[in-house]
Write an enzyme that holds these catalytic residues in place. Structure first.
Site, PDB file in Angstrom:
ATOM      1  N   CYS A   1      45.626  44.894  45.264  1.00 55.65           N
ATOM      2  CA  CYS A   1      45.229  46.136  44.587  1.00 55.65           C
ATOM      3  C   CYS A   1      44.563  45.837  43.248  1.00 55.65           C
ATOM      4  CB  CYS A   1      46.439  47.034  44.363  1.00 55.65           C
ATOM      5  SG  CYS A   1      46.913  48.054  45.771  1.00 55.65           S
TER       6      CYS A   1
ATOM      7  N   CYS B   1      44.255  52.465  51.884  1.00 59.71           N
ATOM      8  CA  CYS B   1      43.625  51.470  52.755  1.00 59.71           C
ATOM      9  C   CYS B   1      44.371  51.394  54.091  1.00 59.71           C
ATOM     10  CB  CYS B   1      43.665  50.105  52.087  1.00 59.71           C
ATOM     11  SG  CYS B   1      42.708  50.008  50.567  1.00 59.71           S
TER      12      CYS B   1
ATOM     13  N   CYS C   1      49.098  52.087  43.363  1.00 60.76           N
ATOM     14  CA  CYS C   1      48.207  50.941  43.393  1.00 60.76           C
ATOM     15  C   CYS C   1      47.969  50.368  42.006  1.00 60.76           C
ATOM     16  CB  CYS C   1      46.881  51.318  44.034  1.00 60.76           C
ATOM     17  SG  CYS C   1      46.083  52.732  43.270  1.00 60.76           S
TER      18      CYS C   1
HETATM   19  S1  SF4 Z   1      46.032  49.355  49.302  1.00 61.48           S
HETATM   20 FE1  SF4 Z   1      46.427  47.453  50.475  1.00 61.48          FE
HETATM   21  S2  SF4 Z   1      44.432  46.720  51.274  1.00 61.48           S
HETATM   22 FE2  SF4 Z   1      44.037  48.302  49.684  1.00 61.48          FE
HETATM   23  S3  SF4 Z   1      43.695  47.141  47.834  1.00 61.48           S
HETATM   24 FE3  SF4 Z   1      45.894  47.686  47.831  1.00 61.48          FE
HETATM   25  S4  SF4 Z   1      46.985  45.990  48.893  1.00 61.48           S
HETATM   26 FE4  SF4 Z   1      44.748  45.763  49.265  1.00 61.48          FE
END
Ligand code: SF4
Length: 241
Positions: A129, A211, A237
């Site tokens: 993230c 995501c 995030c």
């Molecule tokens: S939500 Fe998951 S895939 Fe998207 S940036 Fe964060 S860790 Fe990476």
């Protein structure tokens, strides 16, 4: 149409921006979402960005663009989105008067895999993230005086005290949360009334959409954000602190 950009720049000092935020937090505490959006458009012409994840928050750029035609809308294009989310972005770009900007990470997914190994999101989602969301949005926001977010108090405990206007000390800018008091049904009602494109996954058991590797379907009765980073302590995030 999607673009890559870096904001228009700032003209006010940090102290001026902070004073604006603190005064507006008092003046607009009980204002409607529409009035808050109008204030933001009036106060930050050309230096306002709207953050949109193309999930349940597509009404936000619609609301702001009514007062600030052509406003910049920042979409974090992590490279890991559901096709439905990218489709929502494209549909929204055709439906509102705004400039939708893909904010890109420094590295593609393939380049990140080569450097950190595949599926970093499974092994270290905080770093993933950071690389794909936090660092890119920080760089982008440095070019604006204020940003508008879709934070709602009912999202989770961390957001329960969110004001409609706040001082964002992390980014040294004004943060505007017009939808702070809204419920999920308020979002759907607005989208229906104004024919705003919404992410099709919302009606397929995904009340919170991020995501694809980090989002799962939610069962009836579960917390709406239970499908985000399921099984991990992580709930945010890192964009909103
Ligand atoms: S939500 Fe998951 S895939 Fe998207 S940036 Fe964060 S860790 Fe990476």
């Amino acid at each position: 149409m999607t673009l890559v950009s870096h904001g228009p720049g700032r003209t006010r000092s940090t102290a001026e921006l902070r004073a604006l935020a603190e005064q507006a937090a008092v003046d607009l505490a009980d204002a409607s979402a529409d009035d808050v959006a109008a204030w933001a458009a009036r106060t930050f012409p050309g230096s306002l960005a709207v953050a949109c994840s193309m999930a349940g928050d597509t009404v936000l750029p619609h609301l702001v663009a009514r007062h600030a035609p052509g406003v910049d809308v920042l979409f974090l294009e992590t490279g890991y989105h559901f096709p439905e989310t990218l489709g929502t972005r494209d549909a929204l770009a055709s439906a509102i008067d705004a400039r939708i900007i893909d904010v890109l990470p420094e590295r593609t997914v393939a380049e990140q895999d080569a450097e950190h190994g595949p599926r970093l999101h499974d092994r270290n989602p905080t770093l993933c993230c950071q690389l794909r969301k936090v660092d890119p949005i920080n760089a982008e926001l440095a070019g604006y005086e204020a940003w508008v977010t879709g934070i709602r108090r009912e999202d989770n405990a961390l957001r329960a005290q969110a004001g409609v206007v706040e001082w964002d000390a992390v980014h040294a800018m004004v943060k505007v949360n017009p939808l702070a008091a809204w419920t999920f049904d308020d979002l759907l009602d607005y989208a229906g009334a104004h024919q705003v494109p919404i992410n099709l996954l919302l009606s397929e058991g995904y009340p919170s959409i991020g995501c694809a590797p980090c989002t799962r379907r939610v069962e009836p009765g579960e917390d709406p954000r239970a499908g985000r980073w399921a099984g991990l302590a992580k709930t945010e995030c890192g964009l909103h602190r």
